[in-house]
Design a protein around this motif. Structure first.
Motif, mmCIF file in Angstrom:
data_model
loop_
_atom_site.group_PDB
_atom_site.id
_atom_site.type_symbol
_atom_site.label_atom_id
_atom_site.label_comp_id
_atom_site.label_asym_id
_atom_site.label_seq_id
_atom_site.Cartn_x
_atom_site.Cartn_y
_atom_site.Cartn_z
ATOM 1 N N HIS A 60 121.301 74.567 110.815
ATOM 2 C CA HIS A 60 122.571 74.331 109.946
ATOM 3 C C HIS A 60 122.698 74.705 108.524
ATOM 4 C CE1 HIS A 60 125.093 71.242 107.790
ATOM 5 N NE2 HIS A 60 125.944 71.549 108.662
ATOM 6 N N TYR A 62 120.773 76.982 107.025
ATOM 7 C CA TYR A 62 121.019 78.323 107.146
ATOM 8 C C TYR A 62 122.541 79.004 107.180
ATOM 9 C CZ TYR A 62 120.552 83.589 108.205
ATOM 10 O OH TYR A 62 120.800 84.705 108.094
ATOM 11 N N VAL A 63 123.170 78.379 108.145
ATOM 12 C CA VAL A 63 124.394 78.826 108.556
ATOM 13 C C VAL A 63 125.304 78.483 107.786
ATOM 14 C CG1 VAL A 63 126.326 78.632 110.163
ATOM 15 C CG2 VAL A 63 124.023 79.025 111.054
ATOM 16 N N ASP A 64 125.363 77.276 106.723
ATOM 17 C CA ASP A 64 126.107 76.750 105.770
ATOM 18 C C ASP A 64 125.727 77.653 104.710
ATOM 19 O OD1 ASP A 64 128.072 74.858 105.028
ATOM 20 O OD2 ASP A 64 126.624 74.005 103.598
ATOM 21 N N THR A 66 124.857 80.727 104.551
ATOM 22 C CA THR A 66 125.116 82.222 104.332
ATOM 23 C C THR A 66 126.390 82.394 104.723
ATOM 24 O OG1 THR A 66 124.299 82.251 106.617
ATOM 25 C CG2 THR A 66 122.685 82.847 105.076
ATOM 26 N N LYS A 67 127.442 81.304 104.808
ATOM 27 C CA LYS A 67 128.742 81.515 105.278
ATOM 28 C C LYS A 67 129.481 82.375 104.703
ATOM 29 C CE LYS A 67 130.617 76.974 103.757
ATOM 30 N NZ LYS A 67 130.721 75.496 104.289
ATOM 31 N N ARG A 70 128.583 86.090 105.213
ATOM 32 C CA ARG A 70 128.786 86.494 106.418
ATOM 33 C C ARG A 70 130.004 87.354 106.781
ATOM 34 N NH1 ARG A 70 125.611 84.611 110.099
ATOM 35 N NH2 ARG A 70 124.872 82.888 108.742
ATOM 36 N N ASN A 73 129.840 87.806 113.487
ATOM 37 C CA ASN A 73 129.284 86.717 114.012
ATOM 38 C C ASN A 73 127.853 86.801 114.178
ATOM 39 O OD1 ASN A 73 129.315 88.493 116.089
ATOM 40 N ND2 ASN A 73 130.467 87.110 117.471
ATOM 41 N N LEU A 75 123.983 86.144 113.349
ATOM 42 C CA LEU A 75 123.487 84.905 112.920
ATOM 43 C C LEU A 75 122.563 85.426 111.840
ATOM 44 C CD1 LEU A 75 122.465 81.894 112.999
ATOM 45 C CD2 LEU A 75 120.751 82.647 114.545
#
Length: 170
Positions: A60, A62-64, A66-67, A70, A73, A75
């Motif tokens: 979570h 990492y995704v937050d 790097t949003k 990005r 889609n 990862l």
């Protein structure tokens, strides 16, 4: 990929471009659920410390984080100026895996095995799964292997090459 509202788990669906090692594998059409490791509320400071190792929590963050970078889609994305936000290459992912394994060994005061490669994670992970009681059938399905013979060959290669069993009490 979808996180539960309380971040108690994350669900992945296999990328449609994924080609499993064994073409008959059901892995290509599968959903994977990861549950949180020692989720809040914490009953001790040890549980709170262990939660820092939670793959759902780390993913979570990492995704937050790097949003904003990005551009699709995928990862894993690059943060290098020349490739910022673009999917990383297989070679870069391989390099990151090897670096993570080396850091894990060093963190417990051990030297990593010589000749370590990203593909080593496949045999090492299956060895650990067997050591922790997972059935050979489930291991073969998760690793996209056609037979237990492949598991035995990979498991013993891992044991001889990297021997995870010396880390059990660390």
């Amino acid at each position: 990929m979808q996180f539960a509202l309380d971040f108690s788990r994350v669900t992945f669906k296999t990328n449609s471009a994924f080609v499993p090692k064994v073409s008959e594998s059901t892995l290509a059409y599968r959903q994977v659920d990861l549950r949180a490791f020692h989720p809040p509320p914490f009953s001790s400071s040890e549980e709170e410390r262990l939660h820092r190792l939670c793959p759902v929590r780390v993913l979570h963050h990492y995704v937050d984080g790097t949003k904003g970078l990005r551009k699709g889609n995928q990862l894993f994305v690059s943060w290098a100026d020349s490739h910022k936000g673009k999917p990383i290459s297989r070679q870069r992912l391989s390099h990151w895996l090897v670096e993570a394994i080396i850091l894990a060994y060093n963190s417990v005061g051990l030297s990593p095995p010589e000749g370590l490669k990203a593909h080593s994670t496949r045999s090492l992970a299956t060895s650990w799964a067997a050591f922790r009681g997972m059935s050979i059938q489930d291991i073969c399905a998760a690793a996209s292997w056609a037979s237990a013979l492949t598991f035995v060959r990979e498991c013993f290669t891992s044991f001889i090459f990297t021997s995870p069993f010396h880390l059990v009490n660390k």
